[in-house]
Design an enzyme around this catalytic site. Structure first.
Site, PDB file in Angstrom:
ATOM      1  N   HIS A 171      30.950  38.591  47.059  1.00  0.00           N
ATOM      2  CA  HIS A 171      30.176  39.173  45.854  1.00  0.00           C
ATOM      3  C   HIS A 171      29.802  37.956  44.920  1.00  0.00           C
ATOM      4  CE1 HIS A 171      30.232  41.397  41.990  1.00  0.00           C
ATOM      5  NE2 HIS A 171      30.307  42.406  42.697  1.00  0.00           N
ATOM      6  N   ASP A 205      40.037  37.128  47.026  1.00  0.00           N
ATOM      7  CA  ASP A 205      39.321  38.249  45.987  1.00  0.00           C
ATOM      8  C   ASP A 205      39.806  39.456  46.603  1.00  0.00           C
ATOM      9  OD1 ASP A 205      37.906  39.974  44.861  1.00  0.00           O
ATOM     10  OD2 ASP A 205      35.992  39.036  45.206  1.00  0.00           O
ATOM     11  N   GLN A 263      38.577  44.450  46.511  1.00  0.00           N
ATOM     12  CA  GLN A 263      38.224  45.593  47.570  1.00  0.00           C
ATOM     13  C   GLN A 263      39.550  45.889  48.534  1.00  0.00           C
ATOM     14  OE1 GLN A 263      36.023  47.814  46.837  1.00  0.00           O
ATOM     15  NE2 GLN A 263      34.408  46.927  45.807  1.00  0.00           N
ATOM     16  N   LYS A 294      38.983  49.358  39.754  1.00  0.00           N
ATOM     17  CA  LYS A 294      38.903  49.883  41.299  1.00  0.00           C
ATOM     18  C   LYS A 294      40.234  50.656  41.848  1.00  0.00           C
ATOM     19  CE  LYS A 294      35.311  46.612  41.933  1.00  0.00           C
ATOM     20  NZ  LYS A 294      33.956  47.288  42.038  1.00  0.00           N
ATOM     21  N   CYS A 342      25.437  43.355  44.569  1.00  0.00           N
ATOM     22  CA  CYS A 342      25.831  41.902  44.027  1.00  0.00           C
ATOM     23  C   CYS A 342      26.497  41.040  45.336  1.00  0.00           C
ATOM     24  CB  CYS A 342      27.282  42.336  43.087  1.00  0.00           C
ATOM     25  SG  CYS A 342      26.670  43.082  41.577  1.00  0.00           S
TER      26      CYS A 342
HETATM   27  N1  PLP Z   1      34.911  40.919  44.252  1.00  0.00           N
HETATM   28  C1  PLP Z   1      34.379  42.043  44.971  1.00  0.00           C
HETATM   29  C2  PLP Z   1      34.603  42.009  46.520  1.00  0.00           C
HETATM   30  C3  PLP Z   1      33.884  43.122  44.516  1.00  0.00           C
HETATM   31  O1  PLP Z   1      33.538  44.342  45.202  1.00  0.00           O
HETATM   32  C4  PLP Z   1      33.783  43.102  43.067  1.00  0.00           C
HETATM   33  C5  PLP Z   1      33.197  44.554  42.283  1.00  0.00           C
HETATM   34  O2  PLP Z   1      32.550  45.262  42.935  1.00  0.00           O
HETATM   35  C6  PLP Z   1      33.942  42.140  42.113  1.00  0.00           C
HETATM   36  C7  PLP Z   1      34.284  40.993  42.821  1.00  0.00           C
HETATM   37  C8  PLP Z   1      33.711  42.041  40.784  1.00  0.00           C
HETATM   38  O3  PLP Z   1      34.630  43.062  40.202  1.00  0.00           O
HETATM   39  P1  PLP Z   1      34.746  43.483  38.507  1.00  0.00           P
HETATM   40  O4  PLP Z   1      33.170  43.790  38.477  1.00  0.00           O
HETATM   41  O5  PLP Z   1      35.396  44.677  38.400  1.00  0.00           O
HETATM   42  O6  PLP Z   1      34.834  42.190  37.652  1.00  0.00           O
END
Ligand code: PLP
Length: 412
Positions: free
Chosen positions: A117, A194, A197, A220, A371
């Site tokens: 991401h 990370d 998900q 999430k 993203c």
């Molecule tokens: N990393 C992953 C794999 C994500 O799916 C997301 C959000 O969709 C993020 C990071 C960023 O999360 P946040 O926008 O809640 O900070």
């Protein structure tokens, strides 16, 4: 399962029942989480940590109680290793900023994956601009599985950190982060996972993964927006400088010198989101309390099993539609289904058109680059449509989604 706990699922959009399939972006909230936020503001609200009065102590107990719930949920060794942040993005920025200060020098290498991401790419580019580090990228195959042989060849004696999403927010691939971490450690590097998900979809145990950092977002996993978590191994956090300065994170301040609070407070400058942390704890209690008598499954195991069946069913039914192309067909996959639809002459139906027309039928999916623009480039597209499922989705909703998709595709 438990739809009744989520009041928003009963609403209509455009006079049609809402079918919410955008859960990888954010999940809906159970009543108990919304009520926890109400309760905190109606009857507990006071700033935490410094107060001698009843409400401050009660708010502190609830905030710190939530930290313990997070610790138990991901099986960290100590609450010193659980930092509250605004979300995954802030957790990743914290590591990039503070870890790089303590551990990275010009020419050192950080390895990312092609499916990260943006929030796990851009902070490292900022570090690259500041410190002259080198960013390397693990490639993947066409099914959406990382190429571990290529990864091994990227490791050198300058590798300091490997950052990998546990689950891709586009492909749904569950990456072998335990194995990647083992190889990283063997090479003398640290491992960041990370978990944005993964933590909402199956049990995650930081000691079992043996990772050095894990990030996730409250919103999430059925919790509120604005609260997230960074797990960090205590001995690393100890060596890292504070991310921000301010109240709460200090032990003693003079104009000559400031000494910092112990962990985790050293990394939590300012008034924390104690309403969000408390409500996140309630969300974790909620998912942990789910159980199914027939299967005997509980909590995250139950969520994983139910979502796996929904995903299998959705992909099977989507194959009925001519021209559907999936992105992400790993054998290890969660409930994220990214796709495009091509017309018989090979023309792409723009995912934005698909999403907009489905929306008029009350069906919420996400479209765009998610993203993850480098991943879009790898897949040779500008964008994709994405349906993502959560514990409350049903096969009836998937049938309605398929009927809607067939109807929309016919229009082109
Ligand atoms: N990393 C992953 C794999 C994500 O799916 C997301 C959000 O969709 C993020 C990071 C960023 O999360 P946040 O926008 O809640 O900070």
């Amino acid at each position: 399962m438990n739809r009744i706990d989520f009041p928003i699922l009963g609403r209509e959009v455009y006079k049609r029942p809402l079918i919410y399939l955008d859960n990888a972006a954010t999940t809906q909230k159970p009543r108990c989480v919304v009520e926890a936020i109400d309760e905190m503001y109606y009857s507990v609200n006071a700033n935490v940590h410094r107060g001698v009065h009843y409400l401050s102590q009660r708010a502190t107990d609830l905030h710190e109680g939530a930290r313990e719930k997070v610790r138990a949920f991901i099986n960290a060794r100590s609450t010193a290793e659980i930092l509250f942040t605004r979300g995954t993005t802030e957790s990743l920025n914290l590591v990039a900023s503070s870890f790089s200060e303590a551990f990275l020098h010009e020419g050192d290498e950080v390895i990312l994956t092609v499916m990260e991401h943006h929030s796990d790419i851009v902070p490292w580019q900022l570090v690259r601009d500041r410190k002259g580090i080198v960013i390397k990228v693990i490639p993947m195959d066409d099914r959406g599985d990382l190429d571990l042989e290529a990864f091994k060849s990227l490791l050198t004696d300058r590798t300091r950190l490997v950052c990998c999403c546990h689950v891709s927010n586009v492909l749904g691939t569950i990456n072998p982060v335990k194995e990647i971490g083992r190889l990283a450690h063997e090479a003398g590097a640290y491992m960041l996972v990370d978990g944005a998900q993964s933590v909402p979809h199956f049990p995650v145990d930081v000691q079992d993964l043996d990772c050095d950092f894990l990030t996730f977002s409250g919103h999430k996993i059925y919790g509120p927006t604005g609260i997230g978590v960074l797990y960090g191994r205590e001995e690393l956090l100890d060596k890292m400088p504070p991310y921000q300065g301010g109240g709460e994170m200090i032990s003693r301040v003079t104009f000559e010198k400031t000494t910092y609070e112990r962990l985790p407070y050293k990394f939590e400058a300012g008034t924390p989101d104690y309403v969000g942390s408390y409500a996140l704890g309630v969300a974790l209690d909620y998912v942990s309390s789910l159980h199914d008598e027939k299967s005997g499954l509980r909590g995250m195991e139950l969520i994983a099993a139910e979502e796996a069946e929904l995903t299998r069913y959705a992909m099977e039914r989507m194959r009925e539609i001519e021209g559907v192309k999936f992105y992400g067909e790993s054998a290890q996959k969660t409930s994220v289904v990214a796709f495009n639809v091509f017309q018989p002459d090979g023309t792409l139906i723009h995912p934005m058109d698909l999403g907009t027309l489905l929306d008029r039928l009350g069906i919420a999916i996400r479209t765009g680059h998610h993203c993850a623009q480098p991943l879009m480039q790898r897949c040779g597209v500008e964008g994709m449509a994405r349906a993502s499922f959560a514990l409350y989705n049903t096969k009836d909703e998937i049938d309605a989604f398929i009927a809607g998709l067939k109807r929309v595709v016919k229009m082109f």
